[in-house]
Design a protein around this motif. Structure first.
Motif, PDB file in Angstrom:
ATOM      1  N   ARG A  73       0.810  -1.217   0.000  1.00 15.64           N
ATOM      2  CA  ARG A  73       0.000   0.000   0.000  1.00 15.64           C
ATOM      3  C   ARG A  73       0.844   1.268   0.000  1.00 15.64           C
ATOM      4  O   ARG A  73       0.360   2.334  -0.353  1.00 15.64           O
ATOM      5  N   PHE A  98     -12.764   1.724  -4.370  1.00 16.47           N
ATOM      6  CA  PHE A  98     -12.200   1.092  -3.166  1.00 16.47           C
ATOM      7  C   PHE A  98     -10.897   1.763  -2.704  1.00 16.47           C
ATOM      8  O   PHE A  98     -10.783   2.203  -1.561  1.00 16.47           O
ATOM      9  N   GLY A  99      -9.942   1.844  -3.613  1.00 23.88           N
ATOM     10  CA  GLY A  99      -8.649   2.417  -3.240  1.00 23.88           C
ATOM     11  C   GLY A  99      -8.741   3.899  -2.917  1.00 23.88           C
ATOM     12  O   GLY A  99      -8.007   4.411  -2.068  1.00 23.88           O
ATOM     13  N   MET A 102      -9.939   4.308   0.514  1.00 24.79           N
ATOM     14  CA  MET A 102      -8.845   4.030   1.449  1.00 24.79           C
ATOM     15  C   MET A 102      -7.954   5.264   1.612  1.00 24.79           C
ATOM     16  O   MET A 102      -7.411   5.508   2.675  1.00 24.79           O
ATOM     17  N   LYS A 104      -9.067   8.118   1.521  1.00 25.87           N
ATOM     18  CA  LYS A 104      -9.943   9.117   2.137  1.00 25.87           C
ATOM     19  C   LYS A 104     -10.077  10.360   1.257  1.00 25.87           C
ATOM     20  O   LYS A 104     -10.024  11.496   1.744  1.00 25.87           O
ATOM     21  N   ARG A 146     -10.115   0.068 -11.926  1.00 25.01           N
ATOM     22  CA  ARG A 146      -9.805   0.201 -10.499  1.00 25.01           C
ATOM     23  C   ARG A 146      -8.337   0.577 -10.304  1.00 25.01           C
ATOM     24  O   ARG A 146      -8.007   1.409  -9.453  1.00 25.01           O
ATOM     25  N   MET A 150      -6.563   4.779  -9.198  1.00 34.31           N
ATOM     26  CA  MET A 150      -5.586   5.115  -8.155  1.00 34.31           C
ATOM     27  C   MET A 150      -4.605   6.178  -8.650  1.00 34.31           C
ATOM     28  O   MET A 150      -3.861   6.750  -7.858  1.00 34.31           O
TER      29      MET A 150
END
Lengths: 346, 279
Positions: A73, A98-99, A102, A104, A146, A150
């Motif tokens: 990560r 999702f990422g 994570m 935020k 996905r 990121m």
């Protein structure tokens, strides 16, 4: 800037050495393909870069950060898995988000990125679905979206197309190339499919038995294999090899004298690609065994000097099994290998 | 000639084979259903009818026996004890079993195979053999006749199943899903909570229910290790020779019905324990 530097990376599983001291630098925004047969260590190397596997020795750098001690990560990477790994309990939207959640990120930014990546991968109409309601190709698109969402420095892909059927693979290949070029990320892409490697890569690193045999641009790898393995692994049909022995004014190959490198050895290997042969007088004498017309050209399997030998000839030529022909190699395309070290000779 | 005979014989063989098959099914069904039927008919009949014979196929739905049973002195307390012990067993079995199942499915460690074998081996020791030393130890430590003490023993019985069920459950969740979560910004615990747990939760709940039922049904340890705080099984066993027939049947039904319902609800996860896919 995300150059990836792999320095002296070694990996052993028990007594089996999966990687022998790998050194490889992937330039910023480069599309690097790791190509090799199964078990050659290419996936292990990718997983070491991802942080899913730990190297026994060596260093991994991404940009100016040493990352080999960091968890996945914290490495600034995103990965696309062979079996897609789309979370079954989340919708497509939540998968792509999702990422970002994570990290935020604010909801507006999450929404913007999810929608733009979904649009890019042509899955904007699937955002409310679950992975169970998607086809393999659609899941693959979700997995790529996905990863792209990121906006990572590095994208790692582990055989992302190998679970798709042939037609879909062709389509996705072209799309991936386009999308990844647009995203301007550094990419490492693992595959065992040489056509995929040739068509996608800026550079190909050919791997064999835990070593990188050659890392070069696709045409170089094809035209000037650094080792016999590369010539026999890449190209379909692969390179032809014949033993050559020292003679006056060159090397004797199948009864013919061919000019070649000045080597101290008495015996070396002659190599030629099947498409670099023509039917002409004064070539290598061959006996035709199998004739396979493929449309644009005809594939001939012949016997030269007792060994199988393939040639790709013009399909207008009429040859039949049993014919005795002479195949003349294009002198510019002849390559030579050391039979002991397997390395190319010049 | 031979071929013709064989061809003619085939339908006969197949037909009798089918009969054997059906008879086998009928026998197995009867094996399971007849006792349950007897229990139901008697529990739902008036106390006077219970001793009668022949039985009616359908009970009279007289709640006399059940009412009598639930009002019987000590039954309510025993029932409450049973629920408490089973609940603690459930928590212990899942709290210890699920991490063990996860470890077995995700990590390679020395002695993994031996550990798997030992997990099953715990069921190889007959409880009566262990009961006496356990009772002595419990009395010394003050654990005898307590909810927690009995729950500890029951958790030991339920743990192997909890480990095996959760092991197969976690193994059914591709490790790539977790790895994908790690690359998307999750730490290991966070990936477990965000990805593995939601997918495993129904199965973990099933495994918890199974642990509950194991404790609920257990009679031997309960009878040996408790005196005042009897569970329902131990209570029934104790009063077996002094209680009237209809009380026994009502008690039996009160024990069997919850267990049956629970097991039925989680059956597909219990199959998973034996390696049959749970998807």
């Amino acid at each position: 800037m995300a150059e990836i530097r792999i320095e002296g990376v070694e990996k052993t599983f028990g007594s089996f050495t999966a990687l022998h001291s790998i050194d490889l630098t992937i330039r910023d925004r480069e599309f690097m393909v790791l190509l090799g047969a199964s078990g050659c260590g290419k996936t292990t190397l990718l997983r070491i870069v991802a942080g899913l596997e730990t190297a026994g020795k060596g260093e991994v750098w991404i940009g100016d950060r040493r990352v080999d001690h960091l968890p996945p990560r914290a490495r600034g990477i995103a990965m696309v898995f062979q079996n897609y790994a789309v979370f079954p309990h989340l919708t497509v939207y939540e998968n792509i988000a999702f990422g970002l959640r994570m990290k935020k990120l604010p909801q507006a930014e999450v929404d913007r990125r999810v929608r733009s990546k979904a649009e890019l991968m042509h899955i904007e109409m699937l955002l409310k679905r679950y992975s169970g309601e998607l086809s393999g190709g659609q899941r693959q698109r979700v997995a790529v979206a996905r990863a792209l969402a990121m906006e990572p420095e590095v994208i790692l892909m582990d055989e992302p197309l190998s679970n798709l059927d042939a037609l879909l693979r062709l389509e996705m290949r072209a799309e991936l190339k386009h999308v990844l070029a647009e995203s301007r990320t550094t990419t490492i892409y693992v595959t065992h499919d040489q056509v995929e490697a040739m068509s996608l890569a800026d550079r190909i690193a050919v791997m064999n038995a835990g070593r990188i045999v050659q890392a070069d641009d696709p045409v170089q790898v094809y035209r000037n294999p650094a080792a016999r393995f590369v010539g026999s692994f890449i190209g379909n049909p692969p390179m032809n090899f014949l033993p050559a022995s020292r003679t006056e004014g060159g090397w004797r190959v199948a009864g013919q004298t061919v000019p070649g490198p000045a080597s101290g050895k008495d015996r070396i290997d002659f190599a030629i690609r099947p498409e670099d042969l023509i039917l002409a007088d004064g070539g290598l004498p061959a006996t035709v065994r199998v004739v396979e017309p493929l449309g644009p050209h005809t594939l001939i399997t012949a016997e030269v000097d007792g060994a199988p030998f393939r040639a790709v000839l013009d399909s207008d030529l009429r040859v039949a099994p049993g014919d005795r022909i002479t195949l003349a190699p294009n002198p510019d395309r002849i390559r030579w290998f050391d039979p002991e070290t397997q390395d190319a000779l010049t | 000639m031979t071929g013709a005979t064989t061809a003619a014989a085939m339908p006969d063989v197949r037909r009798s084979g089918r009969w054997v098959f059906r008879a086998g099914i009928a026998l197995l069904c009867a094996w399971v259903l007849v006792p349950i039927w007897l229990l139901m008919v008697n529990a739902l009949s008036a106390p006077a009818e219970v001793a009668g014979f022949p039985k009616r196929l359908w009970p009279s739905f007289d709640l006399g026996s059940l009412t009598f049973f639930f009002r019987f002195r000590g039954v309510a307390e025993a029932l409450w004890n049973s629920v408490q012990v089973a609940a603690v067993t459930m928590v212990l079995a899942i709290g210890l079993g699920a991490p063990a199942g996860y470890a077995l499915s995700r990590f390679d460690f020395p002695g993994k195979e031996a550990f798997r074998f030992l997990v099953i081996m715990t069921r190889a020791f007959p409880l009566p053999l262990l009961a006496l030393p356990l009772a002595v130890m419990f009395i010394r430590t003050g654990l005898d006749d307590t909810i927690v003490g009995l729950a500890l023993v029951h958790a030991t019985l339920a743990l192997p199943f909890a480990v095996l069920i959760t092991y197969s459950l976690f193994s059914g969740i591709p490790v790539e899903l977790e790895e994908a979560a790690w690359t998307l910004g999750c730490s290991r615990p966070k990936a477990f909570v965000k990805v593995v747990l939601p997918l495993a939760l129904p199965g973990i709940a099933a495994s918890a229910v199974f642990a509950f039922v194991i404790s609920w049904n257990e009679v031997f340890a309960a009878a040996v290790l408790t005196i005042q705080n009897r569970t329902l099984t131990a209570f029934l066993l104790q009063s077996l020779d002094v209680s009237p027939l209809h009380l026994k049947f009502a008690g039996g039904a009160a024990l069997v019905i919850p267990a049956l319902v629970f097991i039925f609800a989680v059956r597909k996860y219990l199959f998973a324990m034996w390696g049959i896919a749970n998807r």
